[in-house]
Design a protein around this motif. Structure first.
Motif, short mmCIF file in Angstrom:
data_model
loop_
_atom_site.label_atom_id
_atom_site.label_comp_id
_atom_site.label_asym_id
_atom_site.label_seq_id
_atom_site.Cartn_x
_atom_site.Cartn_y
_atom_site.Cartn_z
N UNK A 8 2.55 -2.07 -9.01
CA UNK A 8 1.36 -1.26 -8.75
C UNK A 8 1.37 -0.77 -7.31
N UNK A 9 0.74 0.38 -7.07
CA UNK A 9 0.68 0.96 -5.73
C UNK A 9 -0.71 1.53 -5.48
N UNK A 10 -1.14 1.48 -4.24
CA UNK A 10 -2.40 2.10 -3.83
C UNK A 10 -2.19 3.61 -3.80
N UNK A 11 -3.18 4.37 -4.27
CA UNK A 11 -3.00 5.82 -4.38
C UNK A 11 -4.32 6.55 -4.07
N UNK A 12 -4.23 7.88 -4.05
CA UNK A 12 -5.41 8.73 -3.88
C UNK A 12 -6.18 8.45 -2.60
N UNK A 13 -7.52 8.47 -2.66
CA UNK A 13 -8.32 8.23 -1.46
C UNK A 13 -8.02 6.90 -0.79
N UNK A 14 -7.70 5.88 -1.58
CA UNK A 14 -7.39 4.58 -1.00
C UNK A 14 -6.11 4.65 -0.17
N UNK A 15 -5.10 5.37 -0.67
CA UNK A 15 -3.87 5.54 0.11
C UNK A 15 -4.14 6.36 1.36
N UNK A 16 -5.03 7.36 1.25
CA UNK A 16 -5.37 8.16 2.44
C UNK A 16 -5.97 7.27 3.52
N UNK A 17 -6.79 6.31 3.11
CA UNK A 17 -7.35 5.36 4.09
C UNK A 17 -6.22 4.60 4.78
N UNK A 18 -5.27 4.13 4.02
CA UNK A 18 -4.17 3.37 4.60
C UNK A 18 -3.29 4.25 5.50
N UNK A 19 -3.34 5.55 5.29
CA UNK A 19 -2.60 6.48 6.15
C UNK A 19 -3.40 6.90 7.38
N UNK A 20 -4.56 6.31 7.60
CA UNK A 20 -5.30 6.55 8.83
C UNK A 20 -6.56 7.38 8.71
N UNK A 21 -6.93 7.81 7.50
CA UNK A 21 -8.17 8.59 7.32
C UNK A 21 -9.28 7.60 6.99
N UNK A 22 -9.94 7.09 8.01
CA UNK A 22 -10.86 5.97 7.83
C UNK A 22 -12.11 6.33 7.02
N UNK A 23 -12.49 7.60 6.99
CA UNK A 23 -13.67 7.96 6.21
C UNK A 23 -13.35 8.14 4.73
N UNK A 24 -12.08 8.00 4.34
CA UNK A 24 -11.69 8.22 2.95
C UNK A 24 -12.29 7.18 2.01
N UNK A 25 -12.54 5.98 2.50
CA UNK A 25 -13.08 4.91 1.65
C UNK A 25 -13.65 3.79 2.51
N UNK A 74 -8.22 2.81 -5.73
CA UNK A 74 -7.41 3.59 -6.66
C UNK A 74 -6.00 3.00 -6.71
N UNK A 75 -5.55 2.66 -7.91
CA UNK A 75 -4.25 2.01 -8.09
C UNK A 75 -3.41 2.83 -9.06
N UNK A 76 -2.15 3.03 -8.71
CA UNK A 76 -1.20 3.76 -9.55
C UNK A 76 -0.24 2.77 -10.20
N UNK A 88 -7.02 15.28 -4.58
CA UNK A 88 -7.50 16.58 -5.04
C UNK A 88 -7.84 16.55 -6.53
N UNK A 89 -7.09 15.79 -7.30
CA UNK A 89 -7.29 15.74 -8.75
C UNK A 89 -8.37 14.74 -9.14
N UNK A 90 -8.44 13.61 -8.44
CA UNK A 90 -9.33 12.52 -8.86
C UNK A 90 -10.72 12.57 -8.24
N UNK A 91 -10.85 13.12 -7.05
CA UNK A 91 -12.11 13.02 -6.31
C UNK A 91 -12.95 14.29 -6.44
N UNK A 92 -14.23 14.17 -6.10
CA UNK A 92 -15.11 15.33 -6.02
C UNK A 92 -14.49 16.34 -5.05
N UNK A 93 -14.50 17.64 -5.38
CA UNK A 93 -13.81 18.62 -4.52
C UNK A 93 -14.25 18.61 -3.06
N UNK A 94 -15.55 18.48 -2.81
CA UNK A 94 -16.02 18.49 -1.43
C UNK A 94 -15.49 17.27 -0.69
N UNK A 95 -15.59 16.10 -1.31
CA UNK A 95 -15.07 14.89 -0.68
C UNK A 95 -13.56 14.97 -0.53
#
Length: 348
Positions: free
Chosen positions: A69-86, A93-95, A188-195
């Motif tokens: 399993x791997x962390x994906x989507x907004x959760x992965x964005x958080x791990x990449x440094x986007x702290x407001x992602x989650x 989100x798990x892949x 882009x596919x899983x989250x609300x477009x604005x978020x």
């Protein structure tokens, strides 16, 4: 005096399976109920000194997921440094590989990779640096038995490679996650477009991904379910936004039928200084400034008003937007900006 915290070195600063720690004789059920540990989910505990952030939630979620399993989507964005992602309390989100199924769990959203092997290069190697927020304080050595590097390069390059057989108590290394371009597509596919736009703007702003990488990702996945949506969301992104609310405001104005504003458009004022309004319509010399909470500071207010006067002197009409108006008075806000644009020559 209170009793000394019972923390075996193997579990210090770790997230772990409680049942396995008990089986190995490191802790008892009584110990797990003590103040040294926090329960994150069923049979998953953590050192209570760790920060309650989304990285901690990700580590806990992976311990209850099948291998690979791997962390994906907004959760992965958080791990990449986007702290407001989650946040800590947000769903993780798990892949999973296409052929692997997992029971649903509270607080975890499970997604499946396509059957094609083309995703095999889309995961960050397990040995990548972990977020500092979940590491021991500076000067503290990692405990024996703590996170380890991958044993070979093949394991690091294969996104769904299984770990060594046997019961897993602690995940080896930082949370496995999809790489920035892939997690942008997933968001882009899983989250609300604005978020989603706000999160992907964050990836662009930090340099984790660039527009070329987004275009390549969109093209590679054009035929997948969600491909058209992802390309549309990517088209709304702009890495020049300075904060998530600026991204949200820009996209919501477009959805409301206004022409798309330009983020951080350069405006030269009479002093020779170049100012950059948060959002601007250069053709009509209309600008919008987003005022966050920090704008209430007296010194910040002084600088903002001087900035406003300079923009007005340069012929610009400037409107200010607060967080409260963005959340609670958006229709009125749209009417005001629309009226300003029409007054400056825009024809809806």
């Amino acid at each position: 005096m209170p009793p000394h915290p019972h923390r075996p070195p193997e579990l210090a600063w770790q997230v772990f399976r409680g049942s396995e720690a008990i089986r190995r004789g490191l802790l008892s059920r009584h110990h797990l109920r003590g103040a040294s540990w926090i329960r994150l989910r069923q049979d998953v505990y953590a050192d209570a000194r760790l920060d309650r952030d989304h990285a901690l939630a990700c580590r806990a979620a992976l311990l209850r997921m099948p291998r690979g399993a791997a962390i994906a989507g907004p959760s992965a964005a958080y791990l990449h440094g986007v702290e407001h992602a989650a946040d800590f309390t947000d769903d993780v989100h798990v892949l999973l590989p296409a052929t692997v199924r997992a029971d649903s769990q509270p607080g975890v959203r499970v997604h499946h990779a396509p059957m094609s092997s083309t995703r095999s290069g889309l995961l960050v190697p397990v040995g990548s640096a972990a977020p500092a927020r979940t590491s021991p304080p500076v000067g503290t050595s990692p405990p024996a038995g703590g996170p380890a590097e991958p044993q070979n390069a093949a394991a690091a390059s294969n996104p769904f490679a299984e770990s060594s057989p046997g019961a897993v108590m602690i995940l080896p290394g930082p949370p496995r996650r999809t790489e920035p371009a892939a997690c942008a597509w997933e968001t882009a596919v899983w989250a609300d477009p604005v978020e989603a736009v706000g999160i992907i703007d964050g990836l662009l702003r930090t340099g984790s991904v660039n527009r070329s990488a987004l275009a390549s990702e969109a093209a590679r996945n054009a035929c997948r379910p969600g491909g058209r949506r992802a390309a549309w969301v990517f088209g709304l992104t702009d890495g020049l936004a300075q904060s998530p609310p600026e991204s949200h405001l820009r996209v919501r104005l477009v959805f409301a039928g206004l022409p798309r504003p330009v983020a951080q458009h350069p405006v030269r004022v009479s002093t020779g200084l170049i100012l950059h309004p948060d959002l601007a319509w250069p053709e009509f010399r209309v600008a919008v400034e987003y005022d966050g909470q920090w704008h209430s500071d007296a010194e910040r207010m002084h600088l903002d008003r001087r900035r406003l006067n300079q923009l007005v002197e340069a012929g610009w009409l400037v409107l200010h937007v607060t967080g409260r108006r963005l959340r609670k008075e958006f229709p009125a806000l749209v009417r005001e900006i629309r009226a300003a644009l029409v007054a400056r020559g825009w024809h809806p």
